[in-house]
Design a protein around this motif. Sequence first.
Motif, short mmCIF file in Angstrom:
data_model
loop_
_atom_site.label_atom_id
_atom_site.label_comp_id
_atom_site.label_asym_id
_atom_site.label_seq_id
_atom_site.Cartn_x
_atom_site.Cartn_y
_atom_site.Cartn_z
N LEU A 233 27.88 5.23 61.98
CA LEU A 233 26.70 4.43 62.28
C LEU A 233 26.21 3.67 61.04
N LEU A 234 26.29 4.27 59.88
CA LEU A 234 25.91 3.57 58.65
C LEU A 234 26.76 2.33 58.46
N GLY A 235 28.06 2.44 58.71
CA GLY A 235 28.94 1.28 58.58
C GLY A 235 28.54 0.16 59.51
N GLU A 236 28.21 0.49 60.74
CA GLU A 236 27.80 -0.55 61.69
C GLU A 236 26.50 -1.22 61.24
N LEU A 237 25.56 -0.42 60.74
CA LEU A 237 24.30 -0.99 60.26
C LEU A 237 24.52 -1.86 59.02
N LEU A 238 25.47 -1.48 58.17
CA LEU A 238 25.80 -2.31 57.00
C LEU A 238 26.39 -3.65 57.43
N ILE A 239 27.19 -3.63 58.50
CA ILE A 239 27.73 -4.89 59.02
C ILE A 239 26.58 -5.79 59.47
N VAL A 240 25.64 -5.23 60.21
CA VAL A 240 24.48 -6.01 60.66
C VAL A 240 23.72 -6.56 59.47
N PRO A 253 23.14 2.53 49.83
CA PRO A 253 23.84 2.85 51.09
C PRO A 253 25.28 2.33 51.12
N TRP A 254 25.50 1.11 50.60
CA TRP A 254 26.86 0.56 50.56
C TRP A 254 27.75 1.41 49.67
N GLN A 255 27.26 1.79 48.51
CA GLN A 255 28.06 2.57 47.59
C GLN A 255 28.41 3.94 48.17
N ARG A 256 27.46 4.55 48.88
CA ARG A 256 27.74 5.85 49.49
C ARG A 256 28.77 5.72 50.60
N PHE A 257 28.70 4.62 51.33
CA PHE A 257 29.66 4.38 52.40
C PHE A 257 31.06 4.20 51.82
N VAL A 258 31.18 3.39 50.80
CA VAL A 258 32.48 3.14 50.17
C VAL A 258 33.05 4.44 49.59
N VAL A 291 35.39 0.30 61.67
CA VAL A 291 34.12 -0.20 61.14
C VAL A 291 34.25 -0.51 59.65
N ALA A 292 34.92 0.37 58.92
CA ALA A 292 35.10 0.16 57.48
C ALA A 292 35.90 -1.10 57.20
N ALA A 293 36.95 -1.35 57.98
CA ALA A 293 37.76 -2.55 57.79
C ALA A 293 36.92 -3.80 58.00
N ILE A 294 36.11 -3.80 59.05
CA ILE A 294 35.28 -4.97 59.35
C ILE A 294 34.18 -5.12 58.30
N ALA A 295 33.52 -4.02 57.94
CA ALA A 295 32.48 -4.08 56.92
C ALA A 295 33.03 -4.60 55.60
N GLY A 296 34.23 -4.15 55.26
CA GLY A 296 34.83 -4.56 54.00
C GLY A 296 35.14 -6.04 53.97
N THR A 297 35.78 -6.57 55.02
CA THR A 297 36.15 -7.99 54.99
C THR A 297 34.92 -8.88 55.05
N LEU A 298 33.87 -8.45 55.77
CA LEU A 298 32.64 -9.25 55.82
C LEU A 298 31.92 -9.21 54.47
N ALA A 299 32.01 -8.08 53.77
CA ALA A 299 31.41 -8.00 52.44
C ALA A 299 32.09 -8.97 51.48
N VAL A 300 33.41 -9.09 51.60
CA VAL A 300 34.14 -10.04 50.76
C VAL A 300 33.71 -11.47 51.10
N SER A 301 33.67 -11.79 52.38
CA SER A 301 33.25 -13.14 52.79
C SER A 301 31.87 -13.46 52.29
N ARG A 302 30.97 -12.52 52.45
CA ARG A 302 29.59 -12.73 52.02
C ARG A 302 29.51 -12.92 50.52
N GLY A 303 30.22 -12.06 49.77
CA GLY A 303 30.19 -12.17 48.33
C GLY A 303 30.78 -13.47 47.83
N LEU A 304 31.89 -13.91 48.42
CA LEU A 304 32.51 -15.16 48.00
C LEU A 304 31.64 -16.35 48.36
#
Length: 315
Positions: A233-240, A253-258, A291-304
Motif C-alpha cells: 500500500l505504501l508503494g501505491e501511495l508513493l505512486i500517487v 517514506p520513499w527511502q523506507r520503501f526502497v 508496484v515497485a517496478a511502476i513506482a521506480g520508473t515513475l520516480a525516474v521520469s519525475r526526477g529527469l
Amino acid sequence: MTAMTQPSLVTSGERLCAQAMRWLWEARRHFVLPPSVSSVDLVDVQTFKTLSELALAGWVVRREGAAGSDTRKGACDLLDFVWEQFHRGDLLHRMLLRNPAATHPIEVYSTLYAAGYRHEGLHQLIRHLLTLRSYRALDLVPNRKLGVAAAIRRLGLTPWADDAELLAGTWLGGLPEPWMIDTYNAYSVTHTVFHLTDHGAAPDRIPTELGDYLRRWLPVWLDVYAEAGFWDLLGELLIVHGYLDDPDEDPAPWQRFVQAQHDDGMMPNGINQPTPDPVARALTHYHPTVVAAIAGTLAVSRGLAAVSPDGNGTR
C-alpha cells in the motif's frame, strides 16, 4: 522536512525498477497457463489477475522509457509473454464471448492495446458491447467504474460518462475526513487516481481541488503506512504522490520503501513473511513487486523531468 534531491530519486528509482523487473521476469514461470486452458477455466483463477498486472508493469515501464535500455527490453519481453499467455488475444476474446457482461477482459486488453498489441475480433466485439444499455448502467463500485471508463478511453472509444461524474461517486471524490481512511479506502484512493490519470500518463486530469486535498493529506498517510511497514500500500501511495507537483516531499517514506526491497528484487507486501519456497513467494509478493517496478520508473521520469531544461524530461 528535507526534500529528496532529484539525482538520488533517479538513482534509487532506476535500481528499484530494474531489480523488480528482473524478479518479475524470473517469477513469470509460475504464472504460465496450461496450453489447453479454456475461457471458463481462466475466469476464476488468480493467474488471470497476475498476468494482467504483469502487463500493466510492462506497459508503464516501457511507456515511460526512463529506467534504462535493459529494463525497457525486459518490459517488452514481459508484455510479449503475457500476450502469448492470452493466446495473442484469442483467450480474452473467448472470455468476453462467453460472458459479455464481464469487464475484466476489456480492461486487460486495453492495457495490451495501449502497448501496441491488437486483436481485431476482440476490438469489434468491445465496440459493439459499448452500444448496449447494460454498459451505461454497470453495477460496479465507483472506482471500478472509473477504471472501466479509463480502459474504454484507452481503446480509443468513448466512455458512457465523463471523469467528473464518475469521480464524484468515489470515496476520494467526496474529499473525506482524512482520519476516516482504512485499508480498503486507501486502496480505493490509489486506484481512483490510477484510473483518473491513466496510470500517470495524464496527471493533469486530477482536478485542482482534489490535487490540493492530496497534497495536504498524502504525506500523513505515507507516514502511517511507512511506519506500519505495509509496503504494498505504501508503494501505491508513493505512486500517487509522484503524480503531484510537490517537490518538497519528505524522503523518509520513499527511502523506507526502497530499503524494503530484497536483494533478489522482490518487494515484500509487508503482511506475509516471505518464505524460501519460490512458488509461494511469487504468489504472495508479485503484486508489491509490480508496484515497485511502476513506482521506480515513475520516480525516474519525475526526477529527469525536474532537472531537464524544458521540464518535460522523458515524457
